[in-house]
Write an enzyme that holds these catalytic residues in place. Structure first.
Site, short mmCIF file in Angstrom:
data_model
loop_
_atom_site.label_atom_id
_atom_site.label_comp_id
_atom_site.label_asym_id
_atom_site.label_seq_id
_atom_site.Cartn_x
_atom_site.Cartn_y
_atom_site.Cartn_z
N LYS A 12 16.86 62.24 -46.19
CA LYS A 12 17.64 61.20 -45.49
C LYS A 12 16.74 60.05 -45.05
O LYS A 12 15.52 60.20 -44.95
CB LYS A 12 18.35 61.78 -44.26
N PRO A 98 8.81 65.61 -49.64
CA PRO A 98 7.58 65.84 -48.86
C PRO A 98 7.91 66.34 -47.46
O PRO A 98 8.86 65.86 -46.85
CB PRO A 98 6.93 64.45 -48.79
N GLY A 102 9.31 62.76 -42.07
CA GLY A 102 10.41 61.99 -41.48
C GLY A 102 11.62 61.91 -42.38
O GLY A 102 12.56 61.17 -42.10
N LEU A 103 11.60 62.71 -43.47
CA LEU A 103 12.68 62.64 -44.46
C LEU A 103 13.68 63.78 -44.33
O LEU A 103 14.66 63.84 -45.08
CB LEU A 103 12.08 62.63 -45.88
N GLY A 104 13.45 64.69 -43.41
CA GLY A 104 14.42 65.74 -43.11
C GLY A 104 14.50 66.87 -44.13
O GLY A 104 15.48 67.61 -44.14
N GLY A 105 13.48 67.02 -44.96
CA GLY A 105 13.53 68.01 -46.05
C GLY A 105 13.85 69.43 -45.59
O GLY A 105 14.77 70.05 -46.11
N SER A 107 15.15 70.46 -42.80
CA SER A 107 16.47 70.52 -42.17
C SER A 107 17.57 70.53 -43.22
O SER A 107 18.59 71.21 -43.08
CB SER A 107 16.67 69.31 -41.26
N SER A 108 17.35 69.76 -44.28
CA SER A 108 18.35 69.69 -45.35
C SER A 108 18.43 71.03 -46.10
O SER A 108 19.52 71.49 -46.45
CB SER A 108 17.99 68.55 -46.30
N ASP A 140 18.09 68.13 -36.45
CA ASP A 140 18.42 67.41 -37.68
C ASP A 140 19.37 68.15 -38.65
O ASP A 140 20.15 67.50 -39.34
CB ASP A 140 17.14 67.05 -38.46
#
Ligand code: C5P
Length: 300
Positions: A12, A98, A102-105, A107-108, A140
């Site tokens: 995200k 990565p 800060g890309l929420g990996g 959590s996703s 998140d």
């Protein structure tokens, strides 16, 4: 026959990320408009007696982290408990997003496991329950149960779906792996009351999205950009280099990745990618992912 499902777990970006105030429970009250994007992990779930986790893709991203601490594994255990089931699943996470960037990996991944196992186990949990279980895993994951474009409030766990945003292409800039760490708590801790806002930026983004207008740089804001120079000097340096070229970089979540919006074709993408590489960051082209694309479940 053994059933198996495949889901994508998209990364995200935050179109907006505002902090309204510090809360007595140690968290911060936020307003954020979030957006799933095309960069993604893949999650494959196969019926099994126990819950097990296997990492593929670029698994060294998670080196040293015991599976029991992995958010995807914790999500499976939490759903099994909530639904009162005695089932298992083999979870394969193909890592591409990565971590700690800060890309929420992570959590996703957790949200994809919740949505997928709800189907695989016929657990029958309504979306509201999945959002609630996701909120027990972290602040998140609830967004990723909803996907597409959404506005989050509370500590991030109260999520309202918005229509899919229309946006230009996205160029991500990802820091070298060694320069990332679990910084979210420190980033929140570095904020001062003068950085707090009233949520108006997010309301502006929301209005643009609901009116079907295109997302543009002037609308966007991320509170953590006030503290990047102190907390993430490499990201600050790279973003400043791009600013001096006339670009408008925006921090992804609590950083240190950032993104730029760009219109147009491959030539522009190449120029931008080269500039990002010169700053020591890794360019990754991406685009927004509509809710329907983000939430698709494929039966294998
Ligand atoms: O929810 P999560 O475990 O990802 O949050 C990690 C840390 O980030 C929290 O322990 C808290 O210190 C900080 N945080 C916060 N306000 C939020 C979300 C996270 O202060 N809304």
């Amino acid at each position: 026959m053994t059933r198996a499902l495949r889901l994508i777990a998209p990364a995200k970006v935050n179109w907006s990320l505002e902090v309204l105030h510090a809360r007595p429970d140690g968290y911060h009250e936020i307003r954020s408009v979030l957006q799933t994007i095309s960069l993604r992990d893949t999650v494959t779930l196969t019926e099994a007696a126990e819950i097990t986790l296997e990492l593929t893709g670029e698994p060294d991203m998670l080196e040293g982290n015991p599976p029991a601490q992995n958010l995807a594994y914790r999500a499976a255990v939490a759903l099994r408990e909530r639904a009162g089931l005695r089932k298992g699943a083999h979870i394969v996470l193909e890592k591409r997003v990565p971590v700690a960037a800060g890309l929420g990996g992570g959590s996703s991944d957790a949200a994809a496991v919740l949505r997928g196992l709800n189907e695989l186990w016929d657990a029958g949990q309504p979306k509201l329950n999945l959002v609630e279980i996701a909120g027990e895993i972290g602040s998140d994951p609830p967004f990723f149960v909803v996907g597409g474009t959404a506005i989050a409030s509370g500590r991030g766990d109260a999520v309202e779906a918005l229509p899919d945003a229309i946006a230009p292409s996205i160029m991500l800039a990802i820091p070298p792996a060694g320069e990332r760490g679990e910084k979210t708590a420190q980033m929140f801790g570095a904020l001062k009351p003068e950085h707090y806002t009233d949520g108006d930026v997010s309301i502006g983004v929301r209005e643009t999205v609901e009116a079907g207008r295109v997302i543009h740089d002037e609308l966007l804001n991320n509170v953590f950009e006030h503290v990047t120079s102190r907390m993430q000097p490499d990201a600050e340096r790279a973003m400043n280099a791009l600013r001096s070229d006339g670009y408008s970089p925006h921090l992804c979540g609590a950083g240190p990745s950032f993104f730029l919006l760009y219109g147009g074709g491959a030539d522009l993408a190449d120029v931008l990618a080269r500039r990002i590489r010169e700053t020591g960051f890794d360019p990754r082209p991406a685009h927004v992912l509509r809710r329907e694309q983000a939430l698709r479940i494929e039966e294998l």
